[in-house]
Write an enzyme that holds these catalytic residues in place. Structure first.
Site, PDB file in Angstrom:
ATOM      1  N   ARG A 149       0.550  -1.516  -0.174  1.00 25.72           N
ATOM      2  CA  ARG A 149       0.138  -0.354   0.096  1.00 25.72           C
ATOM      3  C   ARG A 149       0.795   1.586   0.207  1.00 25.72           C
ATOM      4  O   ARG A 149       0.213   2.211  -0.522  1.00 25.72           O
ATOM      5  CB  ARG A 149      -0.996   0.184   1.128  1.00 25.72           C
ATOM      6  CG  ARG A 149      -2.155  -1.032   0.832  1.00 25.72           C
ATOM      7  CD  ARG A 149      -2.807  -1.154   2.163  1.00 25.72           C
ATOM      8  NE  ARG A 149      -2.099  -1.977   2.979  1.00 25.72           N
ATOM      9  CZ  ARG A 149      -2.337  -2.120   4.892  1.00 25.72           C
ATOM     10  NH1 ARG A 149      -3.921  -1.926   4.461  1.00 25.72           N
ATOM     11  NH2 ARG A 149      -1.895  -2.848   5.420  1.00 25.72           N
ATOM     12  N   LYS A 174      -0.441 -18.663   6.654  1.00 25.48           N
ATOM     13  CA  LYS A 174      -0.594 -19.076   7.971  1.00 25.48           C
ATOM     14  C   LYS A 174      -0.731 -17.579   8.582  1.00 25.48           C
ATOM     15  O   LYS A 174      -0.161 -16.985   8.572  1.00 25.48           O
ATOM     16  CB  LYS A 174      -0.550 -20.289   8.937  1.00 25.48           C
ATOM     17  CG  LYS A 174       0.981 -19.524   9.581  1.00 25.48           C
ATOM     18  CD  LYS A 174       1.367 -20.692  10.661  1.00 25.48           C
ATOM     19  CE  LYS A 174       1.049 -19.851  12.068  1.00 25.48           C
ATOM     20  NZ  LYS A 174       1.996 -19.669  13.009  1.00 25.48           N
ATOM     21  N   ASP A 184       2.766 -24.094   5.613  1.00 25.85           N
ATOM     22  CA  ASP A 184       2.970 -24.425   7.036  1.00 25.85           C
ATOM     23  C   ASP A 184       5.326 -24.515   6.412  1.00 25.85           C
ATOM     24  O   ASP A 184       5.653 -25.699   6.346  1.00 25.85           O
ATOM     25  CB  ASP A 184       2.395 -25.563   7.177  1.00 25.85           C
ATOM     26  CG  ASP A 184       2.705 -25.962   8.928  1.00 25.85           C
ATOM     27  OD1 ASP A 184       4.041 -25.793   9.630  1.00 25.85           O
ATOM     28  OD2 ASP A 184       1.433 -25.988   9.751  1.00 25.85           O
ATOM     29  N   HIS A 185       5.773 -23.866   7.282  1.00 24.78           N
ATOM     30  CA  HIS A 185       6.343 -24.000   7.337  1.00 24.78           C
ATOM     31  C   HIS A 185       7.513 -25.042   8.154  1.00 24.78           C
ATOM     32  O   HIS A 185       8.440 -25.259   7.922  1.00 24.78           O
ATOM     33  CB  HIS A 185       7.537 -22.082   7.350  1.00 24.78           C
ATOM     34  CG  HIS A 185       7.892 -22.817   9.320  1.00 24.78           C
ATOM     35  ND1 HIS A 185       6.454 -21.914   9.407  1.00 24.78           N
ATOM     36  CD2 HIS A 185       8.733 -22.456   9.390  1.00 24.78           C
ATOM     37  CE1 HIS A 185       7.278 -21.642  10.852  1.00 24.78           C
ATOM     38  NE2 HIS A 185       8.443 -22.137  11.399  1.00 24.78           N
ATOM     39  N   LYS A 200      11.132 -28.211   6.340  1.00 27.15           N
ATOM     40  CA  LYS A 200      12.069 -28.666   7.400  1.00 27.15           C
ATOM     41  C   LYS A 200      13.035 -29.290   7.236  1.00 27.15           C
ATOM     42  O   LYS A 200      12.255 -30.169   7.099  1.00 27.15           O
ATOM     43  CB  LYS A 200      12.060 -27.888   8.995  1.00 27.15           C
ATOM     44  CG  LYS A 200      11.590 -26.107   9.649  1.00 27.15           C
ATOM     45  CD  LYS A 200      11.476 -27.119  11.236  1.00 27.15           C
ATOM     46  CE  LYS A 200      10.301 -25.185  11.851  1.00 27.15           C
ATOM     47  NZ  LYS A 200      11.669 -24.615  11.301  1.00 27.15           N
ATOM     48  N   GLU A 244       9.465 -23.163  22.475  1.00 25.48           N
ATOM     49  CA  GLU A 244      10.305 -22.042  22.496  1.00 25.48           C
ATOM     50  C   GLU A 244      10.951 -21.273  23.740  1.00 25.48           C
ATOM     51  O   GLU A 244      10.131 -21.428  24.571  1.00 25.48           O
ATOM     52  CB  GLU A 244       9.826 -20.829  21.618  1.00 25.48           C
ATOM     53  CG  GLU A 244       9.110 -21.861  19.807  1.00 25.48           C
ATOM     54  CD  GLU A 244       7.899 -20.863  19.019  1.00 25.48           C
ATOM     55  OE1 GLU A 244       8.693 -20.162  18.211  1.00 25.48           O
ATOM     56  OE2 GLU A 244       7.308 -20.342  19.551  1.00 25.48           O
ATOM     57  N   ASP A 289      -1.841 -20.206  17.095  1.00 23.80           N
ATOM     58  CA  ASP A 289      -0.731 -20.199  17.141  1.00 23.80           C
ATOM     59  C   ASP A 289       0.683 -21.828  15.892  1.00 23.80           C
ATOM     60  O   ASP A 289       1.674 -21.244  15.260  1.00 23.80           O
ATOM     61  CB  ASP A 289       0.619 -19.331  17.411  1.00 23.80           C
ATOM     62  CG  ASP A 289       1.521 -18.574  17.345  1.00 23.80           C
ATOM     63  OD1 ASP A 289       1.803 -18.180  16.134  1.00 23.80           O
ATOM     64  OD2 ASP A 289       3.136 -18.886  17.746  1.00 23.80           O
ATOM     65  N   HIS A 308       1.756 -25.935  13.064  1.00 21.83           N
ATOM     66  CA  HIS A 308       2.986 -26.671  12.817  1.00 21.83           C
ATOM     67  C   HIS A 308       2.737 -28.353  13.654  1.00 21.83           C
ATOM     68  O   HIS A 308       3.514 -29.470  13.281  1.00 21.83           O
ATOM     69  CB  HIS A 308       4.093 -26.431  13.380  1.00 21.83           C
ATOM     70  CG  HIS A 308       4.042 -24.852  13.127  1.00 21.83           C
ATOM     71  ND1 HIS A 308       3.990 -24.708  11.262  1.00 21.83           N
ATOM     72  CD2 HIS A 308       4.128 -24.110  13.317  1.00 21.83           C
ATOM     73  CE1 HIS A 308       3.757 -23.300  11.549  1.00 21.83           C
ATOM     74  NE2 HIS A 308       4.450 -22.898  12.635  1.00 21.83           N
ATOM     75  N   LYS A 321       5.540 -20.843  25.192  1.00 29.26           N
ATOM     76  CA  LYS A 321       6.527 -19.603  25.067  1.00 29.26           C
ATOM     77  C   LYS A 321       7.462 -19.869  25.998  1.00 29.26           C
ATOM     78  O   LYS A 321       7.228 -19.699  26.850  1.00 29.26           O
ATOM     79  CB  LYS A 321       6.201 -18.420  24.508  1.00 29.26           C
ATOM     80  CG  LYS A 321       5.674 -18.609  23.045  1.00 29.26           C
ATOM     81  CD  LYS A 321       5.863 -17.839  21.826  1.00 29.26           C
ATOM     82  CE  LYS A 321       5.320 -17.870  20.518  1.00 29.26           C
ATOM     83  NZ  LYS A 321       6.067 -18.211  19.861  1.00 29.26           N
TER      84      LYS A 321
HETATM   85  C1  BG6 Z   1       5.550 -19.808  13.559  1.00 32.64           C
HETATM   86  C2  BG6 Z   1       5.221 -19.274  14.412  1.00 32.64           C
HETATM   87  O1  BG6 Z   1       4.298 -20.021  12.839  1.00 32.64           O
HETATM   88  O2  BG6 Z   1       6.414 -20.149  14.159  1.00 32.64           O
HETATM   89  C3  BG6 Z   1       5.290 -18.501  15.371  1.00 32.64           C
HETATM   90  O3  BG6 Z   1       3.752 -17.804  14.686  1.00 32.64           O
HETATM   91  C4  BG6 Z   1       7.204 -19.282  16.680  1.00 32.64           C
HETATM   92  O4  BG6 Z   1       5.229 -17.685  16.947  1.00 32.64           O
HETATM   93  C5  BG6 Z   1       7.104 -19.731  15.014  1.00 32.64           C
HETATM   94  O5  BG6 Z   1       8.109 -18.426  17.152  1.00 32.64           O
HETATM   95  C6  BG6 Z   1       8.129 -21.101  15.202  1.00 32.64           C
HETATM   96  O6  BG6 Z   1       8.658 -20.830  13.892  1.00 32.64           O
HETATM   97  P1  BG6 Z   1      10.519 -22.162  14.634  1.00 32.64           P
HETATM   98  O7  BG6 Z   1      11.430 -22.070  12.988  1.00 32.64           O
HETATM   99  O8  BG6 Z   1      10.996 -21.130  14.504  1.00 32.64           O
HETATM  100  O9  BG6 Z   1      10.213 -23.432  14.880  1.00 32.64           O
END
Ligand code: BG6
Length: 514
Positions: free
Chosen positions: A64, A170, A199-200, A204, A238, A257, A262, A362
């Site tokens: 934007r 996501k 979904d990252h 991995k 985390e 989250d 994940h 967290k």
């Molecule tokens: C994200 C979450 O999808 O994944 C974050 O929104 C989280 O809160 C992160 O920290 C964790 O990803 P990774 O790859 O660091 O384990």
């Protein structure tokens, strides 16, 4: 374990094919946002560095704010400088990449902006000769439906002679109803095989190795079931807090989250049946079957199958950190959970009666993601318990991060005279670092490349996302009907609330000490 040849280009070696994608243009919606700067541009630069991007590849940043191409390029360069996996940036590679980086200013709601995008794309494509298009929705999710609709209206969702695909970040919905609604909207603009829900975790390296470990080896699968396995523990821990993302996290909590996406992905890979082939739909069919077999939790049982927690002030690695309620833009009386322990059952022949425990939080003492398969004890104990402790079960643990590897714990005789026989757990370890000289490519590098190659195996299908929400939604709704928790209930830097330990001990089990 034997040290193999070092692998210097994990993507090239790790990809199922070494094909280069066809020339294409990537349009990133939300190009001035955090995701673009922290993940997408650095990933694209590294793909360029590895020579994995096709000739005729361009990026159009759609956002934007008003800015020139030059300013956009220089901002993206600082982002890549800061966040690239490989450093320092190689000037010639960056310059080549940046010369194909363009900026397009428009509101996400403005039809004229999309008509202008069509013209801008036509102009780029007339030079590169590449008409394939990949859209990336990196905006706040409230714009997803709008953007898909505008693309469709501008005639940008299909092309008879080239491919068009869309990657969706996501969070994918907030519950089953909103995810289904979003799916309907996306699927009215795009066919399902054009949609790549990211979904990252699936990008991995070690997550993909779960399938290889299970299905490319003969010795594990015969014992991968209820006859030999006592329970499974999935941990996504985390040590970071909410990192300035208070407003997002307040509405999400750890269940939306991490757990819905994940953790449920890890669960489905660990528990699925062998697919008929390694084709995208065959793999995803099996993942969906597992998710559909997860026993639903009734609203009134939500608190029986879960433990929620929220961190208070504490210390991580000796450094003082504030509590969740003191984080930026978080309500002083917030009831959002930052920790969740959850028990579920998969009602199928392989897993009947085997509990799966998931925990994520967290501000836990350290970051670690693992899947641990805890095996049953031998049917008869020939060796008396020694040193006051009973013999520990065999555990196969797959560490997704940070010390990527697989290890098997078993009991061994401590050297010494037979009369004082003592047994101690020891570990047989495989570490990626040692065996492969492992330099993990970022998940986004792999996933962007896979989407350009048209392989959707590592992306979530519509029914997969909905099946995960179908399990998670009643838990969230059940919580809404129950008493508010007395938060905060764990100190930052500890392994979650005491109730999470009691949750396990009441089942006669304990969390792994990581
Ligand atoms: C994200 C979450 O999808 O994944 C974050 O929104 C989280 O809160 C992160 O920290 C964790 O990803 P990774 O790859 O660091 O384990």
């Amino acid at each position: 374990m034997t040290v193999q040849e070092p692998v210097d280009n994990p993507l090239r070696v790790g990809m199922r094919s070494q094909r280069t994608p066809e020339p294409n243009t990537l349009v990133i919606f939300g190009a001035t946002g955090d995701l673009t700067q922290r993940k997408l541009i650095p990933a694209l630069y590294n793909l360029a560095l590895e020579g994995l991007l096709p000739g005729g590849f361009s990026v159009v940043g759609f956002a934007r704010r008003s800015k020139t191409n030059e300013l956009f390029r220089s901002e993206m360069k600082s982002a890549a400088d800061q966040h690239s996996r490989t450093k320092p940036l190689q000037a010639s590679v960056w310059d080549g990449f940046a010369s194909n980086l363009h900026y397009h200013q428009s509101e996400f709601t403005d039809p004229e902006g999309f008509a202008a995008l069509a013209n801008a794309l036509a102009k780029i494509e007339s030079k590169t000769g590449a008409c394939n298009r990949l859209y990336y929705l990196a905006t706040p999710p409230s714009y997803y439906a709008e953007i898909a609709g505008r693309l469709s209206e501008a005639g940008l969702t299909r092309n008879d002679t080239a491919w068009t695909r869309i990657i969706v970040e996501k969070p994918f919905g907030r519950d089953l109803a909103s995810a289904a609604e979003l799916n309907r909207t996306l699927n009215s603009a795009f066919d399902e095989d054009q949609v790549y829900r990211i979904d990252h975790y699936l990008g991995k390296e070690t997550v993909q190795n779960i399938l290889v470990f299970r299905f490319a080896n003969g010795i594990f699968e015969p014992i991968w079931n209820r006859r030999y396995i006592d329970h499974v523990q999935i941990t996504v821990a985390e040590s970071i807090g909410v990192e300035g993302r208070g407003p997002y996290y307040e509405r999400a909590g750890v269940i939306r989250d991490i757990v819905q996406n994940h953790a449920m992905q890890l669960l489905s890979l660990a528990a699925m049946e062998p697919p008929a082939t390694f084709e995208p739909n065959a793999v995803r069919d099996e993942k969906v079957k597992v998710l559909r077999a997860v026993r639903p939790v009734a609203l009134e049982d939500a608190d029986r199958f879960t433990v929620r927690g929220q961190y208070g002030p504490g210390a991580i690695s000796g450094r003082k950190v504030p509590g969740y309620r003191e984080e930026e833009r978080v309500a002083a009386d917030s009831t959002t959970e930052t920790y969740l322990a959850l028990k579920l059952f998969i009602d199928n022949w392989r897993w009947a009666g085997v509990p799966f425990y998931i925990r994520s939080g967290k501000r836990l003492p350290k970051p670690v993601t693992e899947i641990a398969i805890v095996f049953r004890q031998p049917p008869l104990s020939l060796f008396p318990a020694t040193g006051g402790s009973s013999i520990e079960p065999n555990v196969l643990s797959m560490t997704i991060q940070p010390d990527e590897g697989i290890s098997l714990k078993f009991g061994s005789k401590v050297p010494g005279p037979q009369a004082a026989l003592r047994i101690r757990p020891v570990e047989m370890d495989f570490s990626y670092g040692t065996s492969f000289g492992f330099a993990a490519a970022d998940a986004y590098e792999r996933l962007l490349l896979e989407a350009m190659l048209g392989d959707s195996t590592l992306f979530a299908r519509r029914d997969e996302v909905e099946a995960a929400w179908a399990f998670i939604t009643p838990i969230i709704e059940g919580w809404a009907n129950s008493e508010p928790r007395r938060f905060p209930d764990y100190e930052a830097g500890t392994w979650g609330p005491d109730a999470a330990d009691e949750f396990m001990s009441s089942d006669g089990r304990k969390w792994r000490r990581l």
